[in-house]
Design a protein around this motif. Structure first.
Motif, PDB file in Angstrom:
ATOM      1  N   LYS A 133      13.860  49.777 -30.060  1.00  0.00           N
ATOM      2  CA  LYS A 133      14.599  50.853 -29.383  1.00  0.00           C
ATOM      3  C   LYS A 133      13.614  51.622 -28.506  1.00  0.00           C
ATOM      4  O   LYS A 133      13.042  52.628 -28.917  1.00  0.00           O
TER       5      LYS A 133
ATOM      6  N   TYR B   1      14.009  53.426 -25.818  1.00  0.00           N
ATOM      7  CA  TYR B   1      14.441  54.634 -25.079  1.00  0.00           C
ATOM      8  C   TYR B   1      14.627  55.806 -26.036  1.00  0.00           C
ATOM      9  O   TYR B   1      15.253  55.668 -27.089  1.00  0.00           O
ATOM     10  N   ARG B   2      14.050  56.932 -25.665  1.00  0.00           N
ATOM     11  CA  ARG B   2      14.173  58.130 -26.496  1.00  0.00           C
ATOM     12  C   ARG B   2      14.864  59.224 -25.679  1.00  0.00           C
ATOM     13  O   ARG B   2      14.506  59.464 -24.515  1.00  0.00           O
TER      14      ARG B   2
ATOM     15  N   ALA C 239      14.025  65.916 -30.066  1.00  0.00           N
ATOM     16  CA  ALA C 239      14.383  64.508 -29.887  1.00  0.00           C
ATOM     17  C   ALA C 239      15.735  64.232 -30.526  1.00  0.00           C
ATOM     18  O   ALA C 239      16.000  64.671 -31.651  1.00  0.00           O
TER      19      ALA C 239
ATOM     20  N   SER D 256      16.161  57.487 -30.921  1.00  0.00           N
ATOM     21  CA  SER D 256      15.727  56.355 -30.110  1.00  0.00           C
ATOM     22  C   SER D 256      16.893  55.391 -29.933  1.00  0.00           C
ATOM     23  O   SER D 256      17.712  55.218 -30.841  1.00  0.00           O
TER      24      SER D 256
ATOM     25  N   ALA E 136      20.958  56.108 -24.447  1.00  0.00           N
ATOM     26  CA  ALA E 136      20.199  57.368 -24.463  1.00  0.00           C
ATOM     27  C   ALA E 136      20.907  58.437 -23.631  1.00  0.00           C
ATOM     28  O   ALA E 136      21.006  59.608 -24.034  1.00  0.00           O
TER      29      ALA E 136
END
Length: 334
Positions: free
Chosen positions: A8, A10-11, A28, A31, A38
């Motif tokens: 994963k 992309y955060r 955050a 992910s 996202a």
């Protein structure tokens, strides 16, 4: 995140604010396998304060409170509360979710006059402006409300004709005739007389203190013409005998209007809206050559000129002398 191969990569991160040192405080959201996922997480994110967002009903209540602070008339406040009832299904919805399309049916499925719809749209746009100021919505969506150009036009006012007024004079022993002639010879709005306390009626000095709706209309002198003074005296004494605190003995505006319809029908006269007596008064004053500034003062219209609105002071005698010039030929057959 490109520092290494991740399942994963992309955060999704949101900025919550900035500290005294200017550094951002971030959170955050997780992910994700794809960039699309996202972005979807960012779109779904609601900060804690957003969860406590103002509802549509709360915005309406805030607007009504502001209207009361502004000194708007009781009639206008009642109208705002009626609009809230019409929107009962929406009042618990967050303001951020309300759009013009939610209230547009009120305008599309209505037989209201165009002016009434414009007033209601004005109310909604004022709610939207308030919500923008409170950061509840990014822009005023209610400005998108559409009023059809085919909406019912403003109702045409028909003044009482001399023959109609003569007929009413000929039945002046009737209480409805007395009330109607007082409306015609004072130019008062419907509820200005029905809601008037007898403590504000000064028979000996031939004037009343009352009014509503506008700043210029409130607490103004309403002179009583000599020809209708006996009617005012009669209604005043009748109210006192009943123990009523109101000049018309507690008759509401709606009750007067219903009785007026029956009264005029019994005389074989066409129906008149109560506001048409006000137009009749203004018309008679103009025909009698009364000073336009004085007419505005009597009926409670705001002056458009600074000299007119600030420096033109009139005495009660000037008011009563003016209305005594109104025609009373109806008392004879001439």
């Amino acid at each position: 995140m490109k520092h290494k191969a991740l399942r994963k990569p992309y955060r999704a991160v949101v900025t919550l604010g900035y500290g005294p040192d200017g550094r951002a405080h971030r959170k955050a959201l997780g992910s994700f396998a794809t960039q699309k996922e996202a972005y979807q997480a960012l779109a779904r994110y609601e900060p804690a304060e957003a969860k406590k967002a103002l509802t549509f009903g709360e915005c309406i209540e805030l607007r009504i409170k502001n209207a009361e602070r502004e000194g708007l008339s009781p009639t206008r406040i009642r109208q705002y509360k009626r609009i809230k009832k019409l929107c009962a299904k929406l009042v618990n919805h967050p303001m951020r979710d309300i759009r013009a399309s939610h209230v547009q049916p009120l305008f599309d499925d209505s037989n209201m006059a165009q002016t009434t719809m414009l007033n209601i749209k004005g109310f909604f746009t004022s709610i939207g402006s308030l919500a923008v100021k409170l950061d509840a919505i990014p822009r005023n969506y209610f400005s998108d409300i559409v009023i059809s150009k085919h909406a019912k036009p403003v109702r045409t006012m028909h003044v009482y004709t001399p023959e109609e007024i003569r007929t009413i004079w000929n039945h002046r022993d009737n209480d409805m005739a007395k009330m109607t002639l007082l409306y015609i010879y004072t130019g008062a709005r419907l509820r200005e007389l029905t809601n008037m306390p007898i403590s504000d009626v000064h028979i000996a000095d031939r004037y009343m203190v009352g009014g509503e709706k506008t700043k210029a209309g409130k607490n103004r002198v309403i002179p009583i013409a000599d020809c209708v003074l006996p009617f005012a005296d009669y209604l005043y004494k009748q109210a006192a005998e009943k123990g009523s605190q109101y000049f018309f003995g507690g008759i509401t505006g709606g009750t007067y209007y219903r009785r007026l319809k029956f009264f005029l029908a019994d005389l074989g006269l066409p129906t008149h809206h109560p506001h048409e007596s006000r137009h009749t008064f203004i018309s008679m004053c103009g025909n009698a050559g009364i000073d336009p500034v004085l007419i505005k003062r009597i009926v409670g219209h705001a002056g458009s000129d600074i000299t007119e609105s600030v420096y033109m002071h009139k005495s009660i005698e000037q008011y009563t002398e003016a209305v005594d010039r109104l025609p009373v030929v109806w008392l004879s057959n001439g």
